[in-house]
Design a protein around this motif. Sequence first.
Motif, PDB file in Angstrom:
ATOM      1  N   UNK A  75     -21.470  -8.524   6.245  1.00  0.00           N
ATOM      2  CA  UNK A  75     -22.804  -8.733   6.791  1.00  0.00           C
ATOM      3  C   UNK A  75     -23.847  -8.119   5.861  1.00  0.00           C
ATOM      4  N   UNK A  76     -25.090  -8.448   6.091  1.00  0.00           N
ATOM      5  CA  UNK A  76     -26.156  -7.994   5.225  1.00  0.00           C
ATOM      6  C   UNK A  76     -26.738  -6.673   5.742  1.00  0.00           C
ATOM      7  N   UNK A  77     -26.101  -5.579   5.353  1.00  0.00           N
ATOM      8  CA  UNK A  77     -26.606  -4.264   5.706  1.00  0.00           C
ATOM      9  C   UNK A  77     -25.953  -3.652   6.930  1.00  0.00           C
ATOM     10  N   UNK A  78     -26.041  -2.319   7.012  1.00  0.00           N
ATOM     11  CA  UNK A  78     -25.435  -1.583   8.119  1.00  0.00           C
ATOM     12  C   UNK A  78     -26.050  -1.881   9.482  1.00  0.00           C
ATOM     13  N   UNK A  79     -27.371  -2.064   9.600  1.00  0.00           N
ATOM     14  CA  UNK A  79     -27.914  -2.366  10.929  1.00  0.00           C
ATOM     15  C   UNK A  79     -27.285  -3.592  11.577  1.00  0.00           C
ATOM     16  N   UNK A  80     -27.130  -4.670  10.811  1.00  0.00           N
ATOM     17  CA  UNK A  80     -26.499  -5.873  11.360  1.00  0.00           C
ATOM     18  C   UNK A  80     -25.032  -5.625  11.682  1.00  0.00           C
ATOM     19  N   UNK A  81     -24.376  -4.804  10.863  1.00  0.00           N
ATOM     20  CA  UNK A  81     -22.962  -4.496  11.086  1.00  0.00           C
ATOM     21  C   UNK A  81     -22.779  -3.760  12.411  1.00  0.00           C
ATOM     22  N   UNK A  82     -23.680  -2.826  12.698  1.00  0.00           N
ATOM     23  CA  UNK A  82     -23.598  -2.088  13.958  1.00  0.00           C
ATOM     24  C   UNK A  82     -24.026  -2.967  15.134  1.00  0.00           C
ATOM     25  N   UNK A  83     -24.987  -3.834  14.929  1.00  0.00           N
ATOM     26  CA  UNK A  83     -25.380  -4.763  15.994  1.00  0.00           C
ATOM     27  C   UNK A  83     -24.208  -5.635  16.416  1.00  0.00           C
ATOM     28  N   UNK A  84     -23.429  -6.103  15.438  1.00  0.00           N
ATOM     29  CA  UNK A  84     -22.263  -6.923  15.755  1.00  0.00           C
ATOM     30  C   UNK A  84     -21.241  -6.128  16.560  1.00  0.00           C
ATOM     31  N   UNK A  85     -21.101  -4.852  16.241  1.00  0.00           N
ATOM     32  CA  UNK A  85     -20.176  -3.988  16.978  1.00  0.00           C
ATOM     33  C   UNK A  85     -20.623  -3.811  18.425  1.00  0.00           C
ATOM     34  N   UNK A  86     -21.885  -3.480  18.627  1.00  0.00           N
ATOM     35  CA  UNK A  86     -22.377  -3.230  19.990  1.00  0.00           C
ATOM     36  C   UNK A  86     -22.396  -4.504  20.825  1.00  0.00           C
ATOM     37  N   UNK A  87     -22.423  -5.662  20.132  1.00  0.00           N
ATOM     38  CA  UNK A  87     -22.383  -6.950  20.850  1.00  0.00           C
ATOM     39  C   UNK A  87     -20.952  -7.420  21.088  1.00  0.00           C
ATOM     40  N   UNK A  88     -19.967  -6.586  20.724  1.00  0.00           N
ATOM     41  CA  UNK A  88     -18.547  -6.885  20.895  1.00  0.00           C
ATOM     42  C   UNK A  88     -18.070  -8.041  20.017  1.00  0.00           C
ATOM     43  N   UNK A  89     -18.785  -8.327  18.950  1.00  0.00           N
ATOM     44  CA  UNK A  89     -18.346  -9.346  18.001  1.00  0.00           C
ATOM     45  C   UNK A  89     -17.285  -8.801  17.051  1.00  0.00           C
ATOM     46  N   UNK A  90     -17.282  -7.486  16.851  1.00  0.00           N
ATOM     47  CA  UNK A  90     -16.270  -6.817  16.043  1.00  0.00           C
ATOM     48  C   UNK A  90     -15.770  -5.595  16.800  1.00  0.00           C
ATOM     49  N   UNK A 231     -15.348   0.649  24.599  1.00  0.00           N
ATOM     50  CA  UNK A 231     -14.277  -0.282  24.237  1.00  0.00           C
ATOM     51  C   UNK A 231     -13.091   0.471  23.642  1.00  0.00           C
ATOM     52  N   UNK A 232     -13.377   1.437  22.792  1.00  0.00           N
ATOM     53  CA  UNK A 232     -12.309   2.179  22.128  1.00  0.00           C
ATOM     54  C   UNK A 232     -11.472   2.976  23.123  1.00  0.00           C
ATOM     55  N   UNK A 233     -12.123   3.558  24.117  1.00  0.00           N
ATOM     56  CA  UNK A 233     -11.380   4.342  25.117  1.00  0.00           C
ATOM     57  C   UNK A 233     -10.430   3.459  25.917  1.00  0.00           C
ATOM     58  N   UNK A 234     -10.853   2.223  26.179  1.00  0.00           N
ATOM     59  CA  UNK A 234     -10.000   1.302  26.929  1.00  0.00           C
ATOM     60  C   UNK A 234      -8.905   0.699  26.060  1.00  0.00           C
ATOM     61  N   UNK A 235      -9.090   0.752  24.764  1.00  0.00           N
ATOM     62  CA  UNK A 235      -8.139   0.129  23.834  1.00  0.00           C
ATOM     63  C   UNK A 235      -7.659   1.136  22.789  1.00  0.00           C
ATOM     64  N   UNK A 236      -7.417   2.341  23.235  1.00  0.00           N
ATOM     65  CA  UNK A 236      -7.033   3.421  22.313  1.00  0.00           C
ATOM     66  C   UNK A 236      -5.841   3.054  21.422  1.00  0.00           C
ATOM     67  N   UNK A 237      -4.768   2.476  21.949  1.00  0.00           N
ATOM     68  CA  UNK A 237      -3.623   2.156  21.069  1.00  0.00           C
ATOM     69  C   UNK A 237      -4.021   1.261  19.889  1.00  0.00           C
TER      70      UNK A 237
END
Length: 338
Positions: A75-90, A231-237
């Motif tokens: 992705x183009x830059x860290x802000x977009x990368x984190x946006x994708x994470x918070x949107x559950x795209x990654x 998400x991480x807490x629910x999918x720890x393994x």
Amino acid sequence: MEQSLVRMENGRSRRAGALVMFVIAMTFIAPALAQEKVRFPIGESSKTLSYGPLWVAAKMGFFDREGLDVPIVTMRGSPLTIQALTADSTHVANATVDTLISAYERGADITMIGGLINGLGLAMVGGKQYKNYADLRGTTIGTQTLTSGTGFALRLVLKSHGMEYPRDYKLLNIGSAPDRYKALTSGQISSTPVGVPLEVVAQKQGFNIIGYFADDLPNYQFNVYIVKRSWAEKNRPLIVRFMKAMVVTMRWMMDNREVACAYLSKEMAISVEDCRYASEYNFKNRIWDRNADLNVDGVRTLIRITAEQGILKEPLPEPAKYIDSSYLKQALAEIGKK
């Protein structure tokens, strides 16, 4: 004749027995073979050698060993990368600490769990007429982002050389390293930061290495593995398996540099010689950590710098506010059992 028939019958019995054993074995093995890997997309912001461990893990089978199908989305830059994470795209974002802190303080449910790039493996490269930082005053400089990630570090480095933005120079938001390099060669910009070893490539083509970011900012945690807490807490393994893959990847790369560079030179379109140079630089300067851990003091540096930008207020928080090391600790413990 009778003995021949007996031998034939015995042979048939052995073959039949073998067939039965094969069927029994496949009864247990087939489900495991047929079981699909878990899709686990991750985001990152620059396909350069510094991010190379991600591609090594994906292409050399380390994610496969953990049962993970890991598409790497650039992705183009860290802000977009984190946006994708918070949107559950990654499921994991490889992004910069300053971006994480800013997003966290605005309410993002995120935390860092390990380190990918534990220092500034960046060099400032100038056009043929620009030989030092003073020459850059009054010029236009290329960057990936204006206020975060590489752009954030760039402004800090230039500030250490007596230049303030926008008083002393202009920034042009171009994007990826290849795009910035094209802008440099065309004369559109005076200079730009590039990841090691691209500065060596540029120097061979007649451009100037003005300086290395690490000389001005030596203790700087640049890029980390970030997850959405809930998400991480629910999918720890799954998160633990991802971190196990990255730890094993980093150890393998450190111990098998020639093989790693044979692959990375093709994937990143650089020479094997340049890959060797960059790998040595990254491991020697602990930009790449053998255990995929992060530099806590480097995070503390980012907290202080972020506060200077007005994002944080006194008293400053400890790094632990933004870090959850439990996933990496569990990954290391499970690796140690093998």
